[in-house]
Design a protein around this motif. Structure first.
Motif, mmCIF file in Angstrom:
data_model
loop_
_atom_site.group_PDB
_atom_site.id
_atom_site.type_symbol
_atom_site.label_atom_id
_atom_site.label_comp_id
_atom_site.label_asym_id
_atom_site.label_seq_id
_atom_site.Cartn_x
_atom_site.Cartn_y
_atom_site.Cartn_z
ATOM 1 N N VAL A 253 0.837 -1.198 0.000
ATOM 2 C CA VAL A 253 0.000 0.000 0.000
ATOM 3 C C VAL A 253 0.871 1.248 0.000
ATOM 4 O O VAL A 253 0.596 2.211 -0.712
ATOM 5 C CB VAL A 253 -0.972 -0.009 1.206
ATOM 6 C CG1 VAL A 253 -1.673 1.318 1.346
ATOM 7 C CG2 VAL A 253 -1.990 -1.133 1.050
ATOM 8 N N SER A 254 1.964 1.223 0.772
ATOM 9 C CA SER A 254 2.850 2.379 0.861
ATOM 10 C C SER A 254 3.482 2.723 -0.481
ATOM 11 O O SER A 254 3.452 3.875 -0.914
ATOM 12 C CB SER A 254 3.940 2.123 1.903
ATOM 13 O OG SER A 254 4.831 3.204 1.953
ATOM 14 N N ILE A 255 4.048 1.724 -1.158
ATOM 15 C CA ILE A 255 4.683 2.005 -2.445
ATOM 16 C C ILE A 255 3.635 2.421 -3.479
ATOM 17 O O ILE A 255 3.870 3.305 -4.297
ATOM 18 C CB ILE A 255 5.549 0.837 -2.955
ATOM 19 C CG1 ILE A 255 6.490 1.333 -4.071
ATOM 20 C CG2 ILE A 255 4.716 -0.314 -3.432
ATOM 21 C CD1 ILE A 255 7.581 0.370 -4.429
ATOM 22 N N SER A 256 2.453 1.815 -3.417
ATOM 23 C CA SER A 256 1.383 2.198 -4.341
ATOM 24 C C SER A 256 0.933 3.633 -4.083
ATOM 25 O O SER A 256 0.732 4.408 -5.017
ATOM 26 C CB SER A 256 0.202 1.237 -4.205
ATOM 27 O OG SER A 256 0.607 -0.077 -4.516
ATOM 28 N N GLN A 257 0.796 4.004 -2.827
ATOM 29 C CA GLN A 257 0.397 5.371 -2.467
ATOM 30 C C GLN A 257 1.405 6.380 -3.004
ATOM 31 O O GLN A 257 1.033 7.373 -3.624
ATOM 32 C CB GLN A 257 0.285 5.496 -0.953
ATOM 33 C CG GLN A 257 0.056 6.916 -0.486
ATOM 34 C CD GLN A 257 0.236 7.071 1.025
ATOM 35 O OE1 GLN A 257 0.523 6.120 1.730
ATOM 36 N NE2 GLN A 257 0.064 8.279 1.491
ATOM 37 N N VAL A 258 2.691 6.119 -2.782
ATOM 38 C CA VAL A 258 3.733 7.042 -3.234
ATOM 39 C C VAL A 258 3.722 7.160 -4.747
ATOM 40 O O VAL A 258 3.786 8.255 -5.300
ATOM 41 C CB VAL A 258 5.123 6.598 -2.714
ATOM 42 C CG1 VAL A 258 6.242 7.345 -3.413
ATOM 43 C CG2 VAL A 258 5.200 6.793 -1.212
ATOM 44 N N TRP B 102 -5.201 -0.775 -7.610
ATOM 45 C CA TRP B 102 -5.016 -2.106 -8.193
ATOM 46 C C TRP B 102 -4.207 -2.030 -9.474
ATOM 47 O O TRP B 102 -3.354 -2.886 -9.727
ATOM 48 C CB TRP B 102 -6.357 -2.803 -8.430
ATOM 49 C CG TRP B 102 -6.985 -3.201 -7.133
ATOM 50 C CD1 TRP B 102 -8.118 -2.700 -6.580
ATOM 51 C CD2 TRP B 102 -6.486 -4.158 -6.194
ATOM 52 N NE1 TRP B 102 -8.364 -3.276 -5.352
ATOM 53 C CE2 TRP B 102 -7.362 -4.186 -5.091
ATOM 54 C CE3 TRP B 102 -5.377 -4.988 -6.167
ATOM 55 C CZ2 TRP B 102 -7.166 -5.009 -3.990
ATOM 56 C CZ3 TRP B 102 -5.179 -5.819 -5.073
ATOM 57 C CH2 TRP B 102 -6.074 -5.824 -4.000
ATOM 58 N N HIS B 103 -4.445 -1.006 -10.282
ATOM 59 C CA HIS B 103 -3.670 -0.812 -11.499
ATOM 60 C C HIS B 103 -2.200 -0.598 -11.148
ATOM 61 O O HIS B 103 -1.301 -1.159 -11.785
ATOM 62 C CB HIS B 103 -4.227 0.368 -12.305
ATOM 63 C CG HIS B 103 -3.511 0.605 -13.587
ATOM 64 N ND1 HIS B 103 -2.768 1.736 -13.806
ATOM 65 C CD2 HIS B 103 -3.415 -0.159 -14.707
ATOM 66 C CE1 HIS B 103 -2.237 1.664 -15.021
ATOM 67 N NE2 HIS B 103 -2.618 0.525 -15.583
ATOM 68 N N CYS B 104 -1.934 0.185 -10.131
ATOM 69 C CA CYS B 104 -0.564 0.449 -9.691
ATOM 70 C C CYS B 104 0.114 -0.831 -9.199
ATOM 71 O O CYS B 104 1.261 -1.114 -9.561
ATOM 72 C CB CYS B 104 -0.562 1.507 -8.593
ATOM 73 S SG CYS B 104 1.090 1.913 -8.014
ATOM 74 N N ILE B 105 -0.588 -1.623 -8.398
ATOM 75 C CA ILE B 105 -0.017 -2.872 -7.871
ATOM 76 C C ILE B 105 0.307 -3.828 -9.017
ATOM 77 O O ILE B 105 1.401 -4.404 -9.087
ATOM 78 C CB ILE B 105 -0.978 -3.525 -6.850
ATOM 79 C CG1 ILE B 105 -1.032 -2.681 -5.569
ATOM 80 C CG2 ILE B 105 -0.575 -4.963 -6.553
ATOM 81 C CD1 ILE B 105 -2.128 -3.087 -4.597
ATOM 82 N N ILE B 106 -0.613 -3.994 -9.946
ATOM 83 C CA ILE B 106 -0.414 -4.917 -11.078
ATOM 84 C C ILE B 106 0.737 -4.431 -11.962
ATOM 85 O O ILE B 106 1.606 -5.212 -12.350
ATOM 86 C CB ILE B 106 -1.722 -5.077 -11.883
ATOM 87 C CG1 ILE B 106 -2.742 -5.853 -11.035
ATOM 88 C CG2 ILE B 106 -1.466 -5.762 -13.220
ATOM 89 C CD1 ILE B 106 -4.159 -5.800 -11.554
ATOM 90 N N GLU B 107 0.771 -3.140 -12.257
ATOM 91 C CA GLU B 107 1.835 -2.589 -13.102
ATOM 92 C C GLU B 107 3.196 -2.658 -12.417
ATOM 93 O O GLU B 107 4.208 -2.932 -13.069
ATOM 94 C CB GLU B 107 1.526 -1.141 -13.502
ATOM 95 C CG GLU B 107 0.445 -1.033 -14.552
ATOM 96 C CD GLU B 107 0.836 -1.748 -15.848
ATOM 97 O OE1 GLU B 107 1.907 -1.453 -16.412
ATOM 98 O OE2 GLU B 107 0.063 -2.632 -16.286
#
Length: 192
Positions: free
Chosen positions: A6-11, A23-28
C-alpha cells in the motif's frame, strides 16, 4: 506485507499520473519490476523499519523528558501531576523531534519507492552498464547529501510536522488518560 504494498502504491499514485487506481498500480509494479517482482514492493522499507523502530523506542523517553521539564518549569516540581495541556504540549514536542530524526529515512524510502528506470551512467551508453541511481537506503542518503545538501534530507518536513505533532499529542494524551483510568485509587501507576 500489505502495508509495504500500500505504501509504495500510495507514493507512486501521488507522484505519477499513469496509474488509474491502486489495483492498477499494484499490477503494473509487479509486471514492470521484472527482476524484483515481489521485492519491488519492498524498496526503501528496510531503512524505514529500522529507523521507525529506533525512533518509536526513543519516543517515550523524549516525551517523559519534555513532560518532566514542563512540570518543573510550570509548577516548580517535576512530581506535580501534569495537566492535559502539558501532556499535549509534550506530545507535540515529541512529534517534532521525531520528524527531525525520521525525515531522512522517509526521504530515502520515497526516493527508492519511486525509482523505476535505471540511471544511465555518464561514461557509457551500454544498456547493461546502467543501474538504478540509488543502490540502497544508505547510498540514497549519501547521494542526497552530495547532490542537495542537508536540506535535501528534510524536504517535505513541514507536512511531516503537521502529521506527527498532532498525532503524537493525541497518542500521548490517550495513553495518559488510559493510564489514569486503569490506575486503582491510591496507586501511582496501572496495576501497581
Amino acid at each position: 506485507m500489505m502495508d509495504s504494498i500500500v505504501s509504495i502504491s500510495q507514493v507512486r499514485i501521488q507522484t505519477e499520473t499513469s496509474y488509474r487506481g491502486i489495483w492498477h498500480c499494484i499490477i503494473e509494479t509487479y509486471r514492470t519490476e521484472r527482476v524484483r517482482r515481489v521485492r519491488g514492493f519492498y524498496r526503501g522499507v528496510s531503512m524505514a523499519v529500522v529507523s521507525a523502530s529506533f525512533i518509536s523506542s526513543l519516543s517515550f523517553g523524549i516525551y517523559k523528558n519534555f513532560l518532566y521539564n514542563i512540570c518543573r518549569l510550570r509548577y516548580g516540581s517535576a512530581d506535580k501531576k501534569p495537566s492535559k495541556v502539558d501532556i499535549i504540549f509534550a506530545g507535540c514536542a515529541t512529534g517534532a523531534v521525531r520528524v527531525v530524526l525520521i525525515s531522512p529515512a522517509e526521504i530515502a524510502k520515497v526516493r527508492l519507492q519511486i525509482q523505476k528506470e535505471p540511471h544511465q551512467l555518464a561514461a557509457t551508453s551500454h544498456l547493461f552498464a546502467s543501474k538504478p541511481k540509488y543502490q540502497g537506503a544508505l547510498h540514497c542518503l549519501r547521494m542526497i547529501l552530495k547532490e542537495e545538501g542537508v536540506s535535501g534530507l528534510y524536504r517535505g518536513s513541514v507536512a511531516l510536522l503537521c502529521r506527527d505533532c498532532h498525532s503524537s499529542a493525541t497518542y500521548f494524551l490517550t495513553y495518559s488518560v488510559l493510564c489514569d483510568w486503569l490506575t486503582p485509587a491510591g496507586k501511582d501507576k496501572p496495576g501497581g
